[in-house]
Design an enzyme around this catalytic site. Structure first.
Site, PDB file in Angstrom:
ATOM      1  N   GLN A   1       0.836  -1.196   0.000  1.00  0.00           N
ATOM      2  CA  GLN A   1       0.000   0.000   0.000  1.00  0.00           C
ATOM      3  C   GLN A   1       0.876   1.254   0.000  1.00  0.00           C
ATOM      4  O   GLN A   1       1.048   1.910   1.036  1.00  0.00           O
ATOM      5  CB  GLN A   1      -0.914   0.007   1.240  1.00  0.00           C
ATOM      6  CG  GLN A   1      -1.939  -1.097   1.254  1.00  0.00           C
ATOM      7  CD  GLN A   1      -2.629  -1.248   2.619  1.00  0.00           C
ATOM      8  OE1 GLN A   1      -1.957  -1.272   3.664  1.00  0.00           O
ATOM      9  NE2 GLN A   1      -3.940  -1.337   2.600  1.00  0.00           N
TER      10      GLN A   1
ATOM     11  N   ARG B   1     -15.906   8.370   5.185  1.00  0.00           N
ATOM     12  CA  ARG B   1     -15.068   8.102   6.342  1.00  0.00           C
ATOM     13  C   ARG B   1     -13.669   8.033   5.782  1.00  0.00           C
ATOM     14  O   ARG B   1     -13.354   7.183   4.962  1.00  0.00           O
ATOM     15  CB  ARG B   1     -15.468   6.779   6.982  1.00  0.00           C
ATOM     16  CG  ARG B   1     -14.656   6.385   8.195  1.00  0.00           C
ATOM     17  CD  ARG B   1     -13.551   5.477   7.836  1.00  0.00           C
ATOM     18  NE  ARG B   1     -13.048   4.710   8.979  1.00  0.00           N
ATOM     19  CZ  ARG B   1     -11.973   3.958   8.955  1.00  0.00           C
ATOM     20  NH1 ARG B   1     -11.274   3.835   7.849  1.00  0.00           N
ATOM     21  NH2 ARG B   1     -11.589   3.313  10.040  1.00  0.00           N
TER      22      ARG B   1
ATOM     23  N   ASP C   1      -9.968   7.293   5.737  1.00  0.00           N
ATOM     24  CA  ASP C   1      -9.046   6.383   6.424  1.00  0.00           C
ATOM     25  C   ASP C   1      -7.649   6.993   6.526  1.00  0.00           C
ATOM     26  O   ASP C   1      -7.219   7.730   5.641  1.00  0.00           O
ATOM     27  CB  ASP C   1      -8.971   5.081   5.618  1.00  0.00           C
ATOM     28  CG  ASP C   1      -8.198   4.005   6.362  1.00  0.00           C
ATOM     29  OD1 ASP C   1      -7.186   3.517   5.834  1.00  0.00           O
ATOM     30  OD2 ASP C   1      -8.600   3.682   7.496  1.00  0.00           O
TER      31      ASP C   1
ATOM     32  N   GLU D   1     -10.467   9.447  10.947  1.00  0.00           N
ATOM     33  CA  GLU D   1     -10.099   8.279  11.752  1.00  0.00           C
ATOM     34  C   GLU D   1      -8.697   8.428  12.337  1.00  0.00           C
ATOM     35  O   GLU D   1      -7.800   7.660  12.037  1.00  0.00           O
ATOM     36  CB  GLU D   1     -10.151   7.028  10.868  1.00  0.00           C
ATOM     37  CG  GLU D   1      -9.921   5.733  11.634  1.00  0.00           C
ATOM     38  CD  GLU D   1      -8.733   4.922  11.137  1.00  0.00           C
ATOM     39  OE1 GLU D   1      -8.013   5.388  10.232  1.00  0.00           O
ATOM     40  OE2 GLU D   1      -8.499   3.827  11.681  1.00  0.00           O
TER      41      GLU D   1
ATOM     42  N   HIS E   1     -14.268  -2.701  12.632  1.00  0.00           N
ATOM     43  CA  HIS E   1     -13.692  -3.777  11.821  1.00  0.00           C
ATOM     44  C   HIS E   1     -12.240  -4.043  12.174  1.00  0.00           C
ATOM     45  O   HIS E   1     -11.662  -5.055  11.752  1.00  0.00           O
ATOM     46  CB  HIS E   1     -13.797  -3.407  10.349  1.00  0.00           C
ATOM     47  CG  HIS E   1     -13.065  -2.142  10.024  1.00  0.00           C
ATOM     48  ND1 HIS E   1     -13.476  -0.903  10.512  1.00  0.00           N
ATOM     49  CD2 HIS E   1     -11.935  -1.912   9.328  1.00  0.00           C
ATOM     50  CE1 HIS E   1     -12.630   0.023  10.098  1.00  0.00           C
ATOM     51  NE2 HIS E   1     -11.688  -0.552   9.381  1.00  0.00           N
TER      52      HIS E   1
END
Lengths: 547, 420, 233
Positions: A173, A203, A205, A247, A312
């Site tokens: 990533q 949302r 990240d 977040e 999650h």
């Protein structure tokens, strides 16, 4: 949501339901959830009482990080359906007055994304500068590694272009380079695309890690905030009633900066509150909660905290002291298999030993504390987990709809399911499922419906001020929620044994407490300490009325 | 119940708020404003550092201080100089300061502390002395850990002291208790100890609290009771006990200690009459090694009055001691004070005969104890003179020999005890 | 004439026989009373000694220092003494009752006086006993306090205290049985007063220094003795 119903601050009153399309409902029998399946469950969600859905990443992805490694920002993963099916789902949700928030992974892409493939093909490629490259791996020293159990470095060697690239998360990533204006523009284009379809918010990240600078922690830098302000300004200009949710897993004092002066994120998660709720219930002592609430700074009027019990990811223990972490591990993660990174990969019900009373108490606190509550899918029926699955997959198992074939999630062969079902006698789908709980009046599901319904009768929970009461009995958490003339007194027994508590309510003398679930009248508040007795893990919500 | 008067409404109120605890530290006070703050701080630091997960409470039982001791306790900050990030308590830390009823004295204070401990099911209890500074968080933990982690019922402290210090203990109480109870307890009169809930419940059921022994000799009684009733006992090292001069004059102090010791022996006779030898008591952690200076004492002055005292008290001593013992004492008295050497066998025999006289009631008990005081001073003076310049190991050996002498003479005591 | 003498002799003889016939039964009664009284007194003596034994009077007497005093006075042990006292009191009572039966006018009031006297006698005995005990206690207490308090001449002091109390007790006992009441009272007052005066003079003039030391001793600013200079615990 119809344009004629613009409510810019709708998120402040929202009850959010977080779900994973992949594991919610499968309509085509391939073992993977999809949007058609999700659409078929919207009535259930509307009936539960939630007002907003937050979907985990649904983009094309090699799925090496459960979809957070995005390979195409403008499409839907073929396993989940098509863009049209997504549009249909959106419309159906809006028709039921359910808003939809999707994921926006700003910080990084998959190494399979076309942009990265181009960037790594040569040093001269126009997209080269879209990522963060270096000839050596000693830039940005001492920056912490987030996935400590898997990664050894924040730099990865690319054999193709013979250089290192920066990645705060998995090595597959690579981080995008936000110092490049083209990247910012493109990410706004991405946002614009989805907002144009009707998505109500994102949302976002991994927000703190957008920008890197030498000799810093590379987290929450002023330049990162500048990027956010840019995106927000664009949002306000074109879609003023949409929402951005941050977040940042940081202490509340540091998270404060992500609200800006109302010009950055609309919402941000309150991670430490979550950890301390679990701590307080285990300790049977309100001290950790009092401390974190008192440390929580004021935020702009147009902003809101996002509060939750589970999600999650692992139950993170990053932002606690060593003593606290050791305690939480010893109490909640005795089995080493349940530990990952710096957290615990368990669902709500197993964490609380399946204790219905504790589950109710935790949800009651969630629904009455300042912020918009977020329910993780499956926790409304008390689903279990599987700590023997890799990574955080143990808490991302298929939704348990009934006690039959594949728990009603999919018609495929059980062996073909993308994730195995939970099937043990305690939390397995035969014991814990939506269908059974719908039929039982006193099931957890029906209790949650009732809880949400009571919460939604008043905006005092979502928008009110919070005043902590500190009775002598430390096992009782008591606080007053106030919005204008409206007042609700919340009293929670954190202990496994019955408790008596005397509350100093002299300032409320004359008010009549009415218990909000049963509407029973309680003795009028006077000048003497108000005595209450609570059963184990019991709680009260009292609406205070004056006549 | 008798417990009702021990438990004021105010204390009950506090205890209800505190609820059950794992660790309780009790601190009796009476005008200790000068020394109480470091004690409270050490306790809170101990809670935070060593028992962060335990439910804990500090209870200060005050006898009516007029120097502001209770408010110093209540207002002491739990996080005084403690850095929060490193080691802070997970839980609410409770601190109660409450007066106790009745005559000011350790007995009433301890009774209140034990009653509270019993009610809130404290698993481990430590009682500290507020008269002296020097208690550290490690010391507090040392009293609690053996109970909490190793299931001991009673923990006696061992202070690193020079063997010439505390002669009332080393010359009289220690050898007497050791020979009688059959356990090598270093300091049976220590004002600090740790104990279990089981032991607390047991103590509360005993009928000692309204007696003189309960009023002035409770420290000794607690130790003796633990030994006599078969509780699991151990010792643990604490920081040196600073030898601050006690406020009680010698005569009164001597009477309290010796009367208590004799009374304990009388109470526990069924236990110790049948006990032989003296087992070493487990030492769970040694005292911190600190170099201790020998005390500056003048043994000569103590021996100077010996001859005159023996002569003056002859008519009393002859009712207590045998003719032979009295003759030996008179022979000793004839020596120069500088040459006075009170031998171990004679001293042991003296003490035992006084004990027998005490049991037999040949005269009022307080007179018996008062009559022993000059003999004790003579013995102490002679010992100090003899060992003032000796190295510590030599002194330790001499004290060990004294203890063995008491053990050797015990069978005779036992025989005569049954005849009284 | 001879007839008159004979009549007189006969009358005297008759009178004598009549008197004898009146006296003899009384004599017999008296003897019976005395003998029965003796038996009862013996019985009571035995009972008292038994009760005294059960009450452990001897132990108490030992404890309060009465026994040595009795030994010094060549008296029997306490329980025997008590028994003897009871015996004599009871038998004396019976004796006097018996004598009273004989009807000697000169002895008529003797019994009444005796019975009036006995309670006071008993009280005097009790006072003496208490006095002995208190004197002994005070002697020992003073001796020990003086020795431990480093007061000079402890034996002299404690002995003086004992004798003072004994004298006071004796005076009270004598006063109780009304023996030379005025003499005793006056003599006691004079003696006590003189003693107090002598002590005051001795202290004030001759013993100022000692008095000062004793007072400093009572209200010390520094450790009162070498014993207080060290830490005993």
């Amino acid at each position: 949501m119809p344009a004629s119903d613009p409510q810019p601050l709708w998120f402040k009153d929202a009850v959010i339901y977080q779900l994973h399309v992949k594991t919610f409902a499968d309509s085509n029998g391939d073992g993977i959830g999809d949007f058609k399946g999700l659409s078929s469950k919207l009535d259930y969600l509307a009936d539960l009482g939630v007002t907003c859905l937050w979907l985990l990443p649904m983009y094309p992805s090699p799925f090496r990080d459960d979809g957070y490694d995005i390979a195409d920002y403008y499409s839907i993963h073929p396993s989940y359906g098509t863009l049209d099916e997504f549009r249909e789902f959106l419309d159906a949700a809006h028709a039921r007055r359910l808003r939809v928030v999707t994921e926006l992974v700003l910080n990084h892409t998959s190494d399979q994304h076309a942009w990265f493939k181009e960037a790594r093909s040569s040093r001269d490629n126009p997209r080269r500068d879209w990522y963060v490259w270096s000839d050596t791996d000693d830039r940005y020293r001492n920056v912490r590694i987030i996935f400590v159990d898997i990664e050894r470095s924040n730099w990865a060697w690319d054999p193709e272009s013979k250089a290192y690239y920066w990645h705060r998360f998995f090595s597959h990533q690579p981080d995008l380079n936000y110092d490049n204006p083209a990247v910012r523009e493109e990410m706004w284009n991405v946002m614009h695309f989805w907002l144009g379809l009707g998505v109500d918010g994102f949302r976002v990240d991994a927000v703190p890690y957008l920008i890197e600078r030498e000799n810093t922690s590379c987290e929450g830098l002023p330049e990162t905030h500048a990027v956010i302000k840019f995106l927000r300004s664009q949002l306000d200009a074109h879609f003023p009633d949409r929402m951005l949710l941050a977040e940042p897993n940081q202490p509340p004092e540091l998270v404060r900066s992500y609200f800006g002066e109302g010009d950055e994120f609309h919402m941000a998660f309150h991670f430490p509150l979550m950890t301390r709720m679990f701590m307080a219930v285990r300790l049977e002592d309100r001290k950790p909660l009092i401390e974190v609430i008192e440390r929580t700074p004021e935020i702009p009027e147009s902003c809101q905290w996002g509060i939750f019990l589970r999600n999650h990811d692992e139950l993170t223990l990053e932002m606690v002291t060593d003593v606290e972490r050791a305690y939480m591990i010893d109490e909640y993660a005795r089995d080493p298999a349940s530990r990952i990174h710096l957290g615990i990969r368990r669902r709500l019900a197993p964490l609380l030993d399946g204790d219905r009373r504790r589950i109710e108490l935790m949800n009651a606190m969630l629904m009455s504390m300042p912020g918009s509550p977020i329910i993780y899918y499956g926790d409304e029926i008390g689903m279990g987990d599987n700590i023997y699955l890799g990574d955080r997959n143990g808490v991302r198992t298929p939704m348990q709809w009934n006690g039959g074939w594949n728990a009603g999630f999919s018609t495929t062969d059980p062996e073909r399911l993308a994730q195995p079902l939970i099937s043990n006698p305690l939390f397995g789908y035969q014991a814990v499922n939506v269908e059974s709980q719908k039929r039982a009046d006193h099931s957890l599901l029906n209790w949650m419906r009732k809880l949400i319904a009571v919460r939604q009768t008043s905006q005092v929970f979502s928008r009110g001020q919070t005043t902590l009461l500190k009775p002598a009995n430390h096992r009782v958490l008591a606080y007053l929620r106030t919005l204008g003339k409206e007042q609700v007194l919340c009293v929670c027994n954190l202990s496994s044994s019955a408790q008596a508590v005397e509350l100093d309510l002299e300032s409320l003398a004359g008010a009549l407490p009415i218990e909000m679930f049963g509407r029973s009248l309680f003795p009028r508040i006077g000048e003497l300490p108000y005595m209450l007795t609570l059963g184990p893990y019991a709680f009260f919500w009292f609406k205070l009325r004056r006549f | 119940m008798a417990q009702d008067s021990v438990l004021s409404d105010e204390l009950l109120h506090h205890l209800m708020a505190v609820g059950h605890v794992d660790v309780l530290v009790g601190v009796p006070t009476l005008n200790n404003a000068g020394t109480i703050r470091p004690v409270v701080k050490a306790v809170h630091q101990a809670f935070a550092r060593y028992f962060p997960r335990d439910r804990s409470v500090l209870i200060n039982s005050d006898g009516g201080s007029d120097d502001g001791t209770p408010s110093l306790v209540r207002n002491a900050s739990a996080d005084d100089t403690e850095t929060v990030t490193v080691s802070h308590s997970l839980r609410t830390v409770h601190r109660i300061s409450t007066p106790y009823h009745g005559v000011p004295g350790k007995g009433n204070a301890l009774r209140q502390i034990m009653t509270a401990a019993d009610l809130i099911q404290a698993r481990a209890v430590a009682v500290l002395n507020a008269d002296v500074t020097g208690i550290t968080p490690e010391g507090v933990a040392a009293l609690i850990r053996p109970v909490r982690d190793q299931q001991f019922d009673y923990v006696a402290p061992v202070y690193q002291r020079h063997p010439l210090e505390g002669p009332l203990v080393t010359q009289l109480v220690r050898p007497l208790m050791r020979a009688a109870y059959g356990w090598q307890v270093r300091d049976p009169v220590a004002p600090e100890f740790g104990c279990s809930h089981r032991f607390v419940s047991h103590c509360l059921e005993q009928d000692v609290w309204d007696t003189e022994l309960g009023r002035v000799g409770i420290d000794l009684w607690v130790t003796a009771e633990a030994l006599a009733k078969g509780f699991r006992c151990c010792q643990t090292g604490l920081n040196p006990h600073p030898a601050t001069p006690t406020r009680t004059p010698f005569g009164e102090l001597f009477a309290q200690v010796v009367d208590s010791a004799f009374a304990c022996l009388e109470r526990h006779a069924p236990y110790w009459l049948g006990r032989n030898g003296a087992e070493p008591m487990p030492l769970v952690s040694p005292p911190p090694t600190v170099a201790v200076e020998p005390p500056v004492v003048n043994g000569t002055r103590l021996t100077e009055a010996f001859a005159l005292d023996v002569e003056n008290l002859r008519s009393v001593l002859q009712d207590i001691l045998s003719a032979e013992t009295l003759a030996s004492l008179e022979a000793l008295a004839e020596k120069q004070p500088a040459r006075l050497r009170y031998p171990d066998p004679l001293w042991a025999s003296t003490v035992y005969q006084f004990l027998l006289a005490y049991r037999g009631g040949v005269m009022r008990r307080e007179h018996i104890v008062q009559a022993l005081a000059p003999l004790y001073l003579g013995r102490t003076g002679s010992f100090l003179r003899q060992y003032a310049t000796s190295p510590e190991p030599l002194v330790d050996e001499a004290l060990e020999n004294l203890c063995r002498e008491f053990e050797r003479s015990k069978p005779d005591l036992v025989q005569r005890w049954n005849r009284v | 004439m001879a007839q008159m003498i004979a009549n007189a002799i006969r009358q005297a003889g008759t009178n004598f026989v009549e008197s004898l016939s009146v006296f003899l039964p009384r004599m017999v009664t008296t003897l019976a009373i005395i003998i029965v009284g003796w038996l009862i007194a013996m019985l009571l003596r035995t009972m008292v000694r038994a009760v005294a034994g059960w009450l452990r009077i001897n132990v108490a007497a030992e404890r309060f220092g009465v026994t040595p005093l009795l030994k010094t006075a060549d008296l029997p042990p306490a329980d025997v003494l008590l028994g003897a006292i009871v015996f004599w009191l009871v038998w004396l009572g019976f004796l006097l009752s018996g004598i009273d039966v004989l009807g000697f006018t000169s002895l008529q009031g003797l019994l009444a006086s005796f019975w009036a006297f006995v309670p006071r006698l008993l009280l005097a005995v009790v006072i003496l006993i208490i006095g002995f005990v208190v004197a002994n206690f005070a002697w020992r207490a003073t001796l020990l306090a003086a020795v431990n308090g480093r007061v000079p001449s402890p034996r002299l002091l404690s002995g003086a205290v004992r004798w003072l109390i004994l004298i006071l007790t004796g005076a009270m006992a004598l006063e109780q049985i009304a023996v030379a009441r005025t003499v005793v009272l006056t003599a006691f007052a004079i003696a006590f007063g003189a003693l107090s005066l002598a002590v005051a003079i001795a202290f004030g003039i001759g013993g100022g220094g000692i008095a000062k030391r004793i007072l400093e001793h009572q209200f010390p600013e520094q450790p009162r003795s070498s014993a207080d200079e060290i830490s005993h615990l």
